[in-house]
Design a protein around this motif. Structure first.
Motif, PDB file in Angstrom:
ATOM      1  N   GLN A  50       0.830  -1.206   0.000  1.00 19.41           N
ATOM      2  CA  GLN A  50       0.000   0.000   0.000  1.00 19.41           C
ATOM      3  C   GLN A  50       0.864   1.257   0.000  1.00 19.41           C
ATOM      4  N   ASN A 200      -9.383   7.383  -4.729  1.00 21.29           N
ATOM      5  CA  ASN A 200     -10.197   6.244  -5.141  1.00 21.29           C
ATOM      6  C   ASN A 200      -9.325   5.046  -5.522  1.00 21.29           C
ATOM      7  N   SER A 203      -8.038   3.559  -2.299  1.00 21.04           N
ATOM      8  CA  SER A 203      -9.110   2.818  -1.612  1.00 21.04           C
ATOM      9  C   SER A 203      -9.375   1.481  -2.295  1.00 21.04           C
ATOM     10  N   THR A 204      -9.364   1.512  -3.632  1.00 19.14           N
ATOM     11  CA  THR A 204      -9.556   0.246  -4.365  1.00 19.14           C
ATOM     12  C   THR A 204      -8.431  -0.726  -4.069  1.00 19.14           C
ATOM     13  N   GLN A 206      -6.586  -0.779  -1.335  1.00 20.91           N
ATOM     14  CA  GLN A 206      -6.760  -1.244   0.039  1.00 20.91           C
ATOM     15  C   GLN A 206      -7.817  -2.331   0.137  1.00 20.91           C
ATOM     16  N   ASN A 207      -8.956  -2.105  -0.494  1.00 23.08           N
ATOM     17  CA  ASN A 207     -10.018  -3.121  -0.456  1.00 23.08           C
ATOM     18  C   ASN A 207      -9.572  -4.419  -1.123  1.00 23.08           C
ATOM     19  N   THR A 208      -8.853  -4.259  -2.255  1.00 24.34           N
ATOM     20  CA  THR A 208      -8.374  -5.462  -2.942  1.00 24.34           C
ATOM     21  C   THR A 208      -7.388  -6.230  -2.071  1.00 24.34           C
ATOM     22  N   LEU A 210      -7.190  -6.112   1.210  1.00 20.43           N
ATOM     23  CA  LEU A 210      -7.893  -6.669   2.364  1.00 20.43           C
ATOM     24  C   LEU A 210      -8.617  -7.960   1.999  1.00 20.43           C
ATOM     25  N   VAL A 211      -9.368  -7.909   0.891  1.00 20.55           N
ATOM     26  CA  VAL A 211     -10.091  -9.123   0.468  1.00 20.55           C
ATOM     27  C   VAL A 211      -9.113 -10.231   0.089  1.00 20.55           C
ATOM     28  N   CYS A 213      -6.076 -10.635   1.207  1.00 21.01           N
ATOM     29  CA  CYS A 213      -5.441 -11.169   2.417  1.00 21.01           C
ATOM     30  C   CYS A 213      -6.369 -12.112   3.165  1.00 21.01           C
TER      31      CYS A 213
END
Length: 560
Positions: A50, A200, A203-204, A206-208, A210-211, A213
């Protein structure tokens, strides 16, 4: 508070369950440990990725924005030549026209503007040496003061700044400022690049991450659980087989699958189990032959012993007619025959106990008369040894389901053994009962037992010092038979002793055969093992040490 208590109780139960599972399940420990370590590694890796992505985005944005700003400065300079002599209203109009020109004209010839994205231009006239307020066109209020100070000193500067919008929202800008060279009045150009698209993108990412991981951790947990199960399952099967083997199922074997290390372990276990099974079978056969030999010899000796007994009785009855030496020989012959008969009886009893054919004829009776009869039977022996036998009985009835013949034999053997080792000191038989058990102790204050001999006294034919002169003429099987009699009752016969402080044997029997035996009403060691000695001195407070010569002389007489 009630809800908090419920939560606390729930958390405690879960913690206890987790602790139990953690201690008893190797598979759970390996899976949880792998998941925890993987989570730490994935977290660190996600943070590094990140940060790298964010830094690359901002660096690209900054380089493109600076290049775009330099190109826009040239356009603004060409549009604002000679500005400064007009009135403030005219200057504002010229600045607004320049902003329109900047917004509508593509100034980047190498495409840098496409990477920088959209922007909001701001033009301001004035410098730090002017006392009046600067004349500006565009959202000049969004430019922070710190950035203005650097640009007014003719430095190209940039800054990331978050601005609160009128609707309450917040927008983060990359603001790049550069001075515009004019003939009359200094100008500053500020380009506000919104970082919405970069935010954006972050954030994308980070979400990617997180999912990804979470999915990766779940896959790691599943893979670890599966791999660990492949190793743990054979170990559990081996443990179950070992427990069954230890429980008496000697045919327990492990299935051999493949040729890996676990298969080699199964083969080794099966070979070990087969070897142990053969040895156990051999020992059982040998033990059976030994018991049968003992029983057969004992029975076969009965007939010649009876004949010899009859002849000895005839000789003993006519001993007064014999010379003195021959009469004494006749008496010795009868005494040894009595001892031989006792030995044969004990051997037959041991063989029956080993064969498991003995049955318990239990009935509910008062145990106190049994103890009294046992004491009366050894009073003559105790008198010859110079010892007294004391009897301590409870006032209330001590009823229990016992085989009177066997209990009396146990007490008789214990009393005879105590008299033989009491060294002329008193022997005390104590009986006590509680709700579930009845206990009898036989306490002497003789030579005692050396360390480790309390477990050996019940071995057959075992004696601590075979050279000692025995008064009772025992066979060496009495305590072994007594222990088997106690076992038939579902009870326990144990011993305690200390050198020079005597010994204590305790018999504990259940009061009901269908009721488990609880705690013994009599403790072992006995309460008086630290009491005063024969001279009235407390052995717990004063220790009299004899001379080395006395110790050497006494060591020959210590033990059973």
């Amino acid at each position: 508070m009630r809800q908090i208590r419920r939560i606390v109780v729930f958390v405690r139960r879960k913690a206890v369950a987790f602790n139990e599972l953690w201690r008893h399940s190797l598979q759970f420990r390996v899976t949880v440990s792998t998941l925890a370590l993987s989570s730490a590694v994935v977290f660190v890796l996600g943070m590094v990725l990140q940060n790298q992505i964010t830094e690359r985005l901002l660096e690209t944005k900054q380089n493109a924005a600076i290049a775009q700003t330099r190109a826009v400065v040239e356009t603004a300079a060409s549009e604002l030549v000679g500005v400064g002599a007009e009135t403030p209203e005219a200057m504002v109009a010229r600045l607004k026209n320049a902003l329109k020109k900047i917004s509508s004209t593509t100034t980047s010839q190498d495409g840098a503007g496409s990477a920088a994205g959209t922007f909001e231009p701001v033009l301001a006239a004035g410098g730090r040496d002017q006392s009046s307020q600067p004349v500006a066109a565009g959202p000049y209020e969004r430019v922070p003061v710190r950035l203005r100070q650097f640009v007014e000193t003719e430095q190209v500067s940039y800054l990331m700044h978050t601005v609160t919008e009128p609707d309450g929202g917040k927008t983060t800008y990359l603001i790049v400022g550069a001075p515009v060279t004019t003939v009359i009045n200094p100008l500053q150009l500020y380009l506000l690049y919104p970082l919405t698209s970069e935010q954006n993108t972050v954030s994308t990412v980070q979400n990617t991450l997180l999912v990804g991981c979470l999915v990766l951790l779940l896959l790691l947990a599943g893979i670890t659980n599966l791999v660990t199960r492949q190793v743990v399952r054979p170990v559990r099967q081996a443990a179950a087989a070992a427990e069954g083997f230890a429980g008496g199922d000697l045919d327990q074997r492990l299935a051999v699958l493949g040729e890996d290390d676990l298969a080699k372990l199964a083969v080794s276990y099966n070979e070990m189990a087969a070897s142990i099974q053969r040895q156990i079978r051999q020992l059982e056969d040998f033990g059976g032959l030994q018991r049968r030999f003992t029983s057969d010899v004992s029975h076969e000796l009965r007939t010649p012993l009876t004949t010899v007994r009859m002849a000895a009785d005839v000789l003993h009855a006519s001993r007064e007619q014999f010379p003195a030496g021959l009469a004494r020989s006749t008496e010795l012959l009868v005494d040894e025959l009595d001892r031989f008969e006792a030995l044969l009886g004990d051997l037959l009893e041991i063989s029956r106990l080993d064969a498991g054919v003995e049955e318990l004829s239990a009935e509910l009776i008062d145990v106190r008369p049994i103890a009294t009869r046992a004491v009366e039977q050894v009073r003559v022996i105790a008198g010859n040894a110079g010892s007294s036998v004391e009897l301590v009985l409870p006032d209330e009835e001590a009823a229990a389901e016992v085989d009177a013949r066997r209990v009396e034999r146990i007490l008789r053997n214990l009393l005879a053994n105590a008299v033989d080792h009491s060294e002329g000191k008193p022997v005390v038989l104590t009986l006590a009962v509680n709700e579930t058990a009845i206990a009898i102790t036989v306490r002497d204050h003789g030579v005692g037992l050396r360390p480790g001999e309390a477990e050996l006294v019940f071995n057959r034919f075992w004696r601590a010092d075979p050279s000692r002169n025995r008064r009772t003429g025992g066979t060496g099987l009495g305590l072994a038979i007594s222990q088997e009699d106690a076992r038939l009752h579902g009870g326990v016969l144990d011993a305690w002793g200390e050198t020079g402080h005597g010994a204590c044997f305790r018999l504990v029997l259940p009061r009901r055969q269908d009721t488990p035996m609880g705690e013994s009403p009599l403790v072992l060691p006995p309460p008086d093992h630290k009491a005063t000695d024969s001279h009235g001195l407390s052995s717990g407070l004063l220790e009299v040490r004899p001379a080395p010569e006395a110790i050497l002389a006494e060591s020959e007489e210590v033990g059973r």
